[in-house]
Design an enzyme around this catalytic site. Sequence first.
Site, PDB file in Angstrom:
ATOM      1  N   GLY A   1       0.828  -1.189   0.000  1.00 40.93           N
ATOM      2  CA  GLY A   1       0.000   0.000   0.000  1.00 40.93           C
ATOM      3  C   GLY A   1       0.861   1.237   0.000  1.00 40.93           C
ATOM      4  O   GLY A   1       2.040   1.202  -0.366  1.00 40.93           O
ATOM      5  N   GLY A   2       0.284   2.357   0.446  1.00 36.90           N
ATOM      6  CA  GLY A   2       0.996   3.617   0.386  1.00 36.90           C
ATOM      7  C   GLY A   2       2.202   3.679   1.297  1.00 36.90           C
ATOM      8  O   GLY A   2       3.185   4.350   0.983  1.00 36.90           O
TER       9      GLY A   2
ATOM     10  N   LYS B   1       2.483  -7.037   8.290  1.00 35.77           N
ATOM     11  CA  LYS B   1       2.305  -5.721   7.678  1.00 35.77           C
ATOM     12  C   LYS B   1       3.517  -4.890   8.064  1.00 35.77           C
ATOM     13  O   LYS B   1       3.670  -4.490   9.222  1.00 35.77           O
ATOM     14  CB  LYS B   1       1.009  -5.080   8.169  1.00 35.77           C
ATOM     15  CG  LYS B   1       0.660  -3.772   7.482  1.00 35.77           C
ATOM     16  CD  LYS B   1      -0.737  -3.310   7.885  1.00 35.77           C
ATOM     17  CE  LYS B   1      -1.141  -2.059   7.123  1.00 35.77           C
ATOM     18  NZ  LYS B   1      -2.533  -1.638   7.475  1.00 35.77           N
TER      19      LYS B   1
ATOM     20  N   ASP C   1     -12.693   3.068   6.151  1.00 38.76           N
ATOM     21  CA  ASP C   1     -11.960   2.717   4.930  1.00 38.76           C
ATOM     22  C   ASP C   1     -12.416   1.354   4.414  1.00 38.76           C
ATOM     23  O   ASP C   1     -11.592   0.491   4.079  1.00 38.76           O
ATOM     24  CB  ASP C   1     -10.448   2.723   5.181  1.00 38.76           C
ATOM     25  CG  ASP C   1      -9.643   2.782   3.882  1.00 38.76           C
ATOM     26  OD1 ASP C   1     -10.209   3.211   2.848  1.00 38.76           O
ATOM     27  OD2 ASP C   1      -8.462   2.401   3.900  1.00 38.76           O
TER      28      ASP C   1
END
Length: 350
Positions: free
Chosen positions: A19-20, A39, A128
């Site tokens: 992801g970002g 993560k 989100d």
Amino acid sequence: MDRGSRLGEYVLEEKVGEGGFCEVWRGRHVMLGNVVALKVATDEGMADFLRREGVLQHSLEHSNIVRVLGGDVESHPPYLVTEFMEGGSLRRLLKEQGRLQPEEAIRVVADVAAALQFAHQKGVVHRDVKPENILFDANGTAKVADFGFWRFFEARRTHRSLALSFLSTEDVVGGTLEYMSPEQRRGEPPAPSDDVYSLGVVLFECLTGRLPAPGDRVSDFVDVGEEVDAAFAGAYVRRQKRFQDIPSFINALRAKTWRSSSKPRRHRIFADDEKGGTLPKDVRQAMKTAMRFLRSVGGSVDESDLRSFQRRGDTLLLLFSERLGLVEFLYSVSVKNGEVVEYRRRRRRR
């Protein structure tokens, strides 16, 4: 990070997403051998963000929320450890299939709704909800991940939320534009209806394979009942007119798609010359044809739902009744030469 690198007690085996500000790896515990997801922050300045996400998600113990198993935000790089979801993401599924069949789409949305309702009961809004953050386990159960942008939506602090109150900050903003409610985009105070809006967009995308535009109905693109359109319309609208909570939204879908496990008893009403006898072979064959057709368009009927039939030359007209709470759906299906030649549906309140 590279394959084979070690983080704490885990060895990285394969990068499965990014992801970002983070990468997601499949990892394995060095001693125990169990497989997990890690993560890993690519920007060490996001350590507090990971801590905030991990502490909150660890506290939300629910069968439809991805479990946080641990992590180390003081490591270089910081990381979280979660259960590994073998089934991948809803985004990947939509890329592979284009769109989902109605029954599958509703099942996925129902799993996500259960997770969001649980979080809302704890005073937490996800903020989100999108296909990338909906993951599947080995059994196909959908679970919600990535509570990184969560916020409390009310001022109360119970004994269960006091320990988390220092993590809830007005400075944490974000989300994904296509799934954000208009109010969230404008920075208004969070509310459960923000997640309702996002889940409505996910429902639309699951059923149609595309994102909605103002004025769209699901039935403009696929064959669904009016109840699905009503549920989507009640989610994809400004807050004042939107379903204010998850149960209101999901109950609108249940009216069409879900059946109570305690199925009510029904009476068959056959033509006079058939009463007391077994169904003739041609009627039974026509009934099976009609049932297959009704299930393909979203109905949920079986043999006990047949109320009556009539012969009209070489055509058989069959009437089915599907009762869902206070609402009853009557399906009229004409079968000729093994094919459905006419179909009508009527809804009435009991």
